[in-house]
Design a protein around this motif. Structure first.
Motif, PDB file in Angstrom:
ATOM      1  N   ILE A   1       6.949   2.718  10.820  1.00  0.00           N
ATOM      2  CA  ILE A   1       7.362   3.698  11.297  1.00  0.00           C
ATOM      3  C   ILE A   1       8.563   4.588  11.904  1.00  0.00           C
ATOM      4  CG2 ILE A   1       5.088   3.766  12.833  1.00  0.00           C
ATOM      5  CD1 ILE A   1       7.160   1.684  14.419  1.00  0.00           C
ATOM      6  N   ASN A   2       9.633   3.535   9.945  1.00  0.00           N
ATOM      7  CA  ASN A   2      10.668   3.982   9.745  1.00  0.00           C
ATOM      8  C   ASN A   2      11.142   4.837   8.900  1.00  0.00           C
ATOM      9  OD1 ASN A   2      13.694   3.276   9.208  1.00  0.00           O
ATOM     10  ND2 ASN A   2      13.617   2.729  10.807  1.00  0.00           N
ATOM     11  N   ASP A   3      11.419   6.387   9.008  1.00  0.00           N
ATOM     12  CA  ASP A   3      12.087   6.824   8.276  1.00  0.00           C
ATOM     13  C   ASP A   3      12.951   6.505   7.067  1.00  0.00           C
ATOM     14  OD1 ASP A   3      10.514   9.011   8.980  1.00  0.00           O
ATOM     15  OD2 ASP A   3      11.676  10.252  10.102  1.00  0.00           O
ATOM     16  N   LYS A   4      13.840   5.749   7.303  1.00  0.00           N
ATOM     17  CA  LYS A   4      14.411   4.925   6.860  1.00  0.00           C
ATOM     18  C   LYS A   4      13.910   4.360   5.243  1.00  0.00           C
ATOM     19  CE  LYS A   4      19.595   5.476   8.160  1.00  0.00           C
ATOM     20  NZ  LYS A   4      20.435   5.452   9.257  1.00  0.00           N
ATOM     21  N   ILE A   5      13.217   3.832   6.060  1.00  0.00           N
ATOM     22  CA  ILE A   5      12.047   2.510   5.350  1.00  0.00           C
ATOM     23  C   ILE A   5      11.082   3.455   3.898  1.00  0.00           C
ATOM     24  CG2 ILE A   5      10.504   0.621   5.555  1.00  0.00           C
ATOM     25  CD1 ILE A   5      13.192   0.224   5.981  1.00  0.00           C
ATOM     26  N   ALA A   6      10.128   4.291   4.740  1.00  0.00           N
ATOM     27  CA  ALA A   6       9.736   5.063   3.613  1.00  0.00           C
ATOM     28  C   ALA A   6      10.648   6.281   3.326  1.00  0.00           C
ATOM     29  CB  ALA A   6       9.058   6.409   5.143  1.00  0.00           C
ATOM     30  N   LYS A   7      11.484   6.601   3.198  1.00  0.00           N
ATOM     31  CA  LYS A   7      12.411   6.584   1.516  1.00  0.00           C
ATOM     32  C   LYS A   7      12.958   6.310   0.864  1.00  0.00           C
ATOM     33  CE  LYS A   7      14.410  10.856   3.535  1.00  0.00           C
ATOM     34  NZ  LYS A   7      15.692  11.068   5.186  1.00  0.00           N
ATOM     35  N   ARG A   8      12.820   4.370   1.570  1.00  0.00           N
ATOM     36  CA  ARG A   8      13.299   3.616   0.324  1.00  0.00           C
ATOM     37  C   ARG A   8      12.393   3.508  -0.242  1.00  0.00           C
ATOM     38  NH1 ARG A   8      18.274   1.128   0.065  1.00  0.00           N
ATOM     39  NH2 ARG A   8      17.189  -1.073  -0.898  1.00  0.00           N
ATOM     40  N   ILE A   9      10.984   3.505   0.038  1.00  0.00           N
ATOM     41  CA  ILE A   9       9.784   2.990  -0.584  1.00  0.00           C
ATOM     42  C   ILE A   9       9.247   4.161  -1.547  1.00  0.00           C
ATOM     43  CG2 ILE A   9       7.236   3.101   0.203  1.00  0.00           C
ATOM     44  CD1 ILE A   9       7.528   1.474   2.323  1.00  0.00           C
ATOM     45  N   HIS A  10       9.961   5.105  -1.019  1.00  0.00           N
ATOM     46  CA  HIS A  10       9.789   6.616  -1.967  1.00  0.00           C
ATOM     47  C   HIS A  10      11.129   6.688  -3.456  1.00  0.00           C
ATOM     48  CE1 HIS A  10       8.604  10.340  -2.940  1.00  0.00           C
ATOM     49  NE2 HIS A  10       9.455  10.848  -3.727  1.00  0.00           N
ATOM     50  N   HIS A  11      11.765   5.520  -2.760  1.00  0.00           N
ATOM     51  CA  HIS A  11      13.032   5.593  -3.742  1.00  0.00           C
ATOM     52  C   HIS A  11      12.284   4.729  -4.718  1.00  0.00           C
ATOM     53  CE1 HIS A  11      16.702   7.650  -1.255  1.00  0.00           C
ATOM     54  NE2 HIS A  11      15.100   8.484  -2.266  1.00  0.00           N
ATOM     55  N   LEU A  12      12.057   3.290  -4.977  1.00  0.00           N
ATOM     56  CA  LEU A  12      11.058   3.071  -5.092  1.00  0.00           C
ATOM     57  C   LEU A  12      10.530   2.965  -5.962  1.00  0.00           C
ATOM     58  CD1 LEU A  12      11.390  -0.715  -6.286  1.00  0.00           C
ATOM     59  CD2 LEU A  12       9.560  -1.093  -3.913  1.00  0.00           C
ATOM     60  N   ALA A  13       9.245   3.805  -5.608  1.00  0.00           N
ATOM     61  CA  ALA A  13       8.228   3.774  -6.298  1.00  0.00           C
ATOM     62  C   ALA A  13       8.775   4.573  -7.283  1.00  0.00           C
ATOM     63  CB  ALA A  13       7.423   4.776  -5.808  1.00  0.00           C
ATOM     64  N   GLU A  14      10.003   5.907  -7.088  1.00  0.00           N
ATOM     65  CA  GLU A  14      11.047   7.053  -8.412  1.00  0.00           C
ATOM     66  C   GLU A  14      11.295   6.021  -9.015  1.00  0.00           C
ATOM     67  OE1 GLU A  14      11.911  10.947  -6.429  1.00  0.00           O
ATOM     68  OE2 GLU A  14      13.140   9.325  -6.484  1.00  0.00           O
ATOM     69  N   GLU A  15      11.970   5.395  -9.126  1.00  0.00           N
ATOM     70  CA  GLU A  15      12.711   4.305  -9.349  1.00  0.00           C
ATOM     71  C   GLU A  15      11.963   3.356 -10.494  1.00  0.00           C
ATOM     72  OE1 GLU A  15      15.738   2.015  -8.550  1.00  0.00           O
ATOM     73  OE2 GLU A  15      16.598   1.270 -10.795  1.00  0.00           O
ATOM     74  N   MET A  16      10.485   3.041 -10.333  1.00  0.00           N
ATOM     75  CA  MET A  16       9.450   2.034 -10.555  1.00  0.00           C
ATOM     76  C   MET A  16       9.653   3.293 -12.452  1.00  0.00           C
ATOM     77  SD  MET A  16       7.534  -0.337  -8.537  1.00  0.00           S
ATOM     78  CE  MET A  16       7.097  -1.567  -9.337  1.00  0.00           C
ATOM     79  N   ILE A  17       8.513   4.109 -11.754  1.00  0.00           N
ATOM     80  CA  ILE A  17       7.827   5.341 -12.715  1.00  0.00           C
ATOM     81  C   ILE A  17       9.145   5.552 -13.426  1.00  0.00           C
ATOM     82  CG2 ILE A  17       7.096   6.816 -13.097  1.00  0.00           C
ATOM     83  CD1 ILE A  17       5.688   7.085  -9.606  1.00  0.00           C
TER      84      ILE A  17
ATOM     85  N   HIS B   1       0.750  -1.611  -0.076  1.00  0.00           N
ATOM     86  CA  HIS B   1      -0.160   0.094  -0.572  1.00  0.00           C
ATOM     87  C   HIS B   1       0.604   0.852  -0.124  1.00  0.00           C
ATOM     88  CE1 HIS B   1      -1.113   3.411   2.125  1.00  0.00           C
ATOM     89  NE2 HIS B   1      -2.782   3.254   2.220  1.00  0.00           N
ATOM     90  N   ASP B   2       2.338   1.329   0.343  1.00  0.00           N
ATOM     91  CA  ASP B   2       2.755   2.226   1.117  1.00  0.00           C
ATOM     92  C   ASP B   2       3.374   2.753  -0.590  1.00  0.00           C
ATOM     93  OD1 ASP B   2       1.847   2.470   3.634  1.00  0.00           O
ATOM     94  OD2 ASP B   2       3.726   2.414   4.518  1.00  0.00           O
TER      95      ASP B   2
ATOM     96  N   ALA C   1       3.918   6.377  -4.934  1.00  0.00           N
ATOM     97  CA  ALA C   1       3.601   6.321  -6.185  1.00  0.00           C
ATOM     98  C   ALA C   1       2.749   7.559  -7.296  1.00  0.00           C
ATOM     99  CB  ALA C   1       3.912   4.565  -6.880  1.00  0.00           C
ATOM    100  N   THR C   2       1.564   7.959  -6.139  1.00  0.00           N
ATOM    101  CA  THR C   2       0.819   8.877  -6.206  1.00  0.00           C
ATOM    102  C   THR C   2       1.128   9.796  -6.500  1.00  0.00           C
ATOM    103  OG1 THR C   2      -0.649   7.740  -4.750  1.00  0.00           O
ATOM    104  CG2 THR C   2      -1.022   6.698  -6.673  1.00  0.00           C
ATOM    105  N   LEU C   3       2.018  10.353  -5.028  1.00  0.00           N
ATOM    106  CA  LEU C   3       1.948  11.459  -4.719  1.00  0.00           C
ATOM    107  C   LEU C   3       2.960  11.650  -6.049  1.00  0.00           C
ATOM    108  CD1 LEU C   3       2.037  11.975  -1.546  1.00  0.00           C
ATOM    109  CD2 LEU C   3       3.816  11.876  -1.544  1.00  0.00           C
ATOM    110  N   ILE C   4       3.629  11.025  -5.729  1.00  0.00           N
ATOM    111  CA  ILE C   4       5.003  11.578  -6.874  1.00  0.00           C
ATOM    112  C   ILE C   4       4.510  11.164  -8.500  1.00  0.00           C
ATOM    113  CG2 ILE C   4       6.761  10.403  -8.633  1.00  0.00           C
ATOM    114  CD1 ILE C   4       7.447   8.942  -5.921  1.00  0.00           C
ATOM    115  N   ASP C   5       3.547  10.782  -8.916  1.00  0.00           N
ATOM    116  CA  ASP C   5       2.602  11.391 -10.046  1.00  0.00           C
ATOM    117  C   ASP C   5       0.955  10.662 -10.123  1.00  0.00           C
ATOM    118  OD1 ASP C   5       1.192  11.317 -12.619  1.00  0.00           O
ATOM    119  OD2 ASP C   5       2.769  10.657 -13.504  1.00  0.00           O
ATOM    120  N   SER C   6       0.053  12.217  -9.410  1.00  0.00           N
ATOM    121  CA  SER C   6      -1.427  11.775  -9.548  1.00  0.00           C
ATOM    122  C   SER C   6      -2.078  11.630 -10.673  1.00  0.00           C
ATOM    123  CB  SER C   6      -2.112  12.982  -9.153  1.00  0.00           C
ATOM    124  OG  SER C   6      -2.094  13.776 -10.170  1.00  0.00           O
ATOM    125  N   SER C   7      -1.900  11.432 -11.589  1.00  0.00           N
ATOM    126  CA  SER C   7      -2.117  10.719 -12.298  1.00  0.00           C
ATOM    127  C   SER C   7      -1.857   9.395 -12.745  1.00  0.00           C
ATOM    128  CB  SER C   7      -1.390  11.358 -14.207  1.00  0.00           C
ATOM    129  OG  SER C   7      -0.439  10.815 -14.628  1.00  0.00           O
TER     130      SER C   7
END
Ligand SMILES: Cc1cc2nc3c(=O)[nH]c(=O)nc-3n(C[C@H](O)[C@H](O)[C@H](O)COP(=O)(O)O)c2cc1C
Length: 183
Positions: A155-171, A20-21, A26-32
């Protein structure tokens, strides 16, 4: 673009929360981007018997079809016995060899032992690559300690960042594939 997330556990909430995260990032990076979470607890996927898909129940057919229709996919699995979950391997057994051609196939895993952080690299990436999925260089291992005990939120910021990077790279990778196909 449609991004489908698969949560391949029949047990707890951690894997579906992690997937889910990724979808939310992904939708935060690109709402379309359209997203859909397939939580395998909600489907009666049959055991793969090596028969054509029409021989299986509607849930099996629907799950496979939703994944095939997606532009890109993120697979989430708990680590089970130093490997991926049986339900994920069973699901992947339904797909033909070129199923994920021109699709980015991301990975996020949850586990109780950090010793198993390379399991997705060794056990899941080869299967996704065999099915011609493009696996991003970022994959995310979320240790159980990084989930809130009550809510199962990460609840871990580093993991949240990695999730963001994963979504970014996938897009980024999926957009590049689509542009290349247009040329
Ligand atoms: C049958 C079983 C086997 C497991 N084997 C491992 C393992 O080998 N390594 C590990 O790190 N965690 C292992 N775990 C722990 C789960 O991977 C972990 O608790 C995960 O976050 C559960 O995800 P869920 O809440 O989405 O079901 C195992 C759990 C179960 C139920």
């Amino acid at each position: 673009m449609k991004l489908v997330g698969v949560s391949a556990t029949l047990a707890g909430n951690k894997t579906s929360q992690a997937v889910h995260d990724v979808l939310a990032a992904a939708t935060l990076i690109d709402s379309s981007i359209h997203t859909e979470l397939i939580d395998l607890r909600e489907y009666e996927v049959e055991f793969c018997r090596g028969e054509p898909l029409t021989y299986y129940n509607d849930d099996t057919w629907n799950v496979v079809k939703k994944i095939l229709d997606a532009d890109f996919v993120v697979f989430g699995t708990p680590i089970y016995q130093a490997s991926i979950s049986g339900v994920l391997k069973n699901l992947l057994d339904f797909f033909p060899e070129y199923a994920f051609k021109n699709k980015v196939t991301g990975i996020i895993v949850t586990g109780a032992s950090e010793k198993h952080f390379l399991v997705p690299e060794n056990h899941l990436k080869p299967v996704l690559s065999y099915l011609r999925g493009l696996v991003p260089s970022t994959n995310v291992f979320v240790h159980n300690d990084f989930f809130d005990v009550e809510s199962d939120e990460i609840i871990n910021d580093k993991i949240a960042k990695r999730i963001h990077h994963l979504a970014e790279e996938m897009i980024f990778l999926q957009r590049s594939i689509i542009e290349r196909m247009r040329d």
